[in-house]
Design an enzyme around this catalytic site. Structure first.
Site, PDB file in Angstrom:
ATOM      1  N   ASP A 123       0.795  -1.273  -0.167  1.00  0.00           N
ATOM      2  CA  ASP A 123      -0.032  -0.040  -0.035  1.00  0.00           C
ATOM      3  C   ASP A 123       0.785   1.437   0.155  1.00  0.00           C
ATOM      4  O   ASP A 123       0.326   2.360   0.156  1.00  0.00           O
ATOM      5  CB  ASP A 123      -1.060  -0.128   1.271  1.00  0.00           C
ATOM      6  CG  ASP A 123      -0.128  -0.006   2.318  1.00  0.00           C
ATOM      7  OD1 ASP A 123       1.006  -0.276   2.507  1.00  0.00           O
ATOM      8  OD2 ASP A 123      -0.990   0.466   3.517  1.00  0.00           O
ATOM      9  N   ALA A 176      -6.239   0.472  11.511  1.00  0.00           N
ATOM     10  CA  ALA A 176      -6.652   0.751  10.123  1.00  0.00           C
ATOM     11  C   ALA A 176      -7.305   0.038   9.238  1.00  0.00           C
ATOM     12  O   ALA A 176      -8.034   0.011   8.485  1.00  0.00           O
ATOM     13  CB  ALA A 176      -5.805   1.965   9.501  1.00  0.00           C
ATOM     14  N   LYS A 177      -6.495  -1.391   9.368  1.00  0.00           N
ATOM     15  CA  LYS A 177      -6.724  -2.460   8.427  1.00  0.00           C
ATOM     16  C   LYS A 177      -7.705  -3.368   9.087  1.00  0.00           C
ATOM     17  O   LYS A 177      -7.968  -4.422   8.135  1.00  0.00           O
ATOM     18  CB  LYS A 177      -5.359  -3.109   8.342  1.00  0.00           C
ATOM     19  CG  LYS A 177      -4.013  -2.490   7.778  1.00  0.00           C
ATOM     20  CD  LYS A 177      -3.406  -2.947   6.734  1.00  0.00           C
ATOM     21  CE  LYS A 177      -2.436  -1.682   6.223  1.00  0.00           C
ATOM     22  NZ  LYS A 177      -1.927  -1.783   5.241  1.00  0.00           N
ATOM     23  N   ARG A 178      -8.120  -3.265  10.035  1.00  0.00           N
ATOM     24  CA  ARG A 178      -9.022  -3.984  10.728  1.00  0.00           C
ATOM     25  C   ARG A 178      -9.867  -3.361  11.808  1.00  0.00           C
ATOM     26  O   ARG A 178      -9.690  -3.722  12.805  1.00  0.00           O
ATOM     27  CB  ARG A 178      -8.097  -5.106  11.431  1.00  0.00           C
ATOM     28  CG  ARG A 178      -8.846  -6.334  11.455  1.00  0.00           C
ATOM     29  CD  ARG A 178      -7.943  -7.185  13.081  1.00  0.00           C
ATOM     30  NE  ARG A 178      -9.061  -7.531  13.945  1.00  0.00           N
ATOM     31  CZ  ARG A 178      -9.697  -6.804  14.763  1.00  0.00           C
ATOM     32  NH1 ARG A 178      -9.221  -5.677  14.763  1.00  0.00           N
ATOM     33  NH2 ARG A 178     -10.660  -7.273  15.584  1.00  0.00           N
TER      34      ARG A 178
END
Ligand code: GLU
Length: 280
Positions: A124, A251-253
């Protein structure tokens, strides 16, 4: 006089990580008897939604945060919604263009990736723009407006950018190695995040920026913009990233960890701010 800010991007509901960074920003301003500014960063028109902007204000008020200037309370440096500030951003484009700091760029992300020898580490992360794709000095000097094209900032290759972080000490990043020529203007007619945030922090007289540690590299880019404009940069406070019990970035989960979900589960504002993430 300290002026701090909360600058949420309304692409979804705020989660507990945002809550903690914003609470830190508010506490520091409050302790110094300063002014807190609230600004909605809604330039990503494809992903931002007015209902998320309204929800962010509601959630942060519920957490007990209070600001003195913002979209809901007004103030002398408004409008406090970035999509209503395009005229100001265009003026800043003119300054960068006239001083030769930026150039038009029609390379796509694919072009950039194709010309890189090694794949970049984190998928990312923005790939470093290769110097081979950079035009000669003077490109774009005749332009009178940004037009439907991207514009990039020409970074000083090899130059170390050093700044002090109030929590984490001295930080150094090298232009051209840690990050390359970055976007300042998008072909859809909007400034990039880096330009908009610097233009607005300056316009709103912000003296301290509190943000997540995921933005350390952005801060280095933004320091180059402050220098290009000849503006004084604020002081920087990067809050360590909130990770869950397994060490994964929130932020990803963030399912189940939005402020409103935690509130609906019956948690108090203090619990949302203080409970160890793994036990939420
Ligand atoms: N709107 C940006 C975000 O939510 C602001 C970050 C910052 O510059 O502090 O990521």
């Amino acid at each position: 006089m300290l002026r701090g800010r909360l600058a949420p991007t309304p692409t979804g509901y705020l989660h507990v990580g945002h809550a903690r960074t914003f609470a830190l920003a508010a506490q520091r301003v409050h302790a110094a008897g300063g002014t807190l500014v609230y600004r909605t960063e809604d330039l990503d028109t494809g992903r931002c939604r007015p209902e998320f902007a309204a929800a962010a204000i509601e959630d942060l008020l519920w957490l007990g945060l209070r600001w003195q200037e913002g979209p809901d309370v007004g103030g002398p440096h408004g409008p406090y919604v970035q999509s209503q500030r395009l005229e100001w951003f265009r003026k800043t484009w003119v300054v960068l263009q006239a001083s030769g700091h930026i150039y038009p760029c029609d390379k796509s992300r694919k072009d950039v990736e194709r010309s890189l020898t090694a794949p970049h580490a984190e998928d990312d992360a923005e790939p470093i723009f290769p110097i081979a794709l950079r035009p000669a000095a003077g490109a774009g000097r005749e332009a009178r407006e940004p037009g439907p094209t991207n514009w990039r900032f020409r970074v000083p290759d090899g130059q170390p950018i050093t700044f002090n972080d109030e929590l984490q000490g001295t930080q150094t990043f090298v232009a051209g190695r840690d990050f390359g020529d970055f976007l300042v203007w998008r072909k859809d007619g909007f400034p990039s995040y880096e330009l908009a945030v610097v233009a607005d922090d300056h316009a709103m007289g912000i003296t301290e920026v509190v943000r997540g540690a995921d933005l350390l590299l952005s801060t280095a880019r933004q320091i180059l913009l402050y220098r290009a404009f000849g503006w004084t940069a604020p002081t920087w406070v990067h809050n360590p990233l909130v990770v869950d019990a397994s060490g994964k970035r929130l932020a990803k989960r963030s399912a189940g960890l939005s402020i409103r979900e935690l509130r609906a589960k019956g948690l108090s504002a203090a619990q949302v701010l203080d409970t160890e993430i793994g036990s939420l």
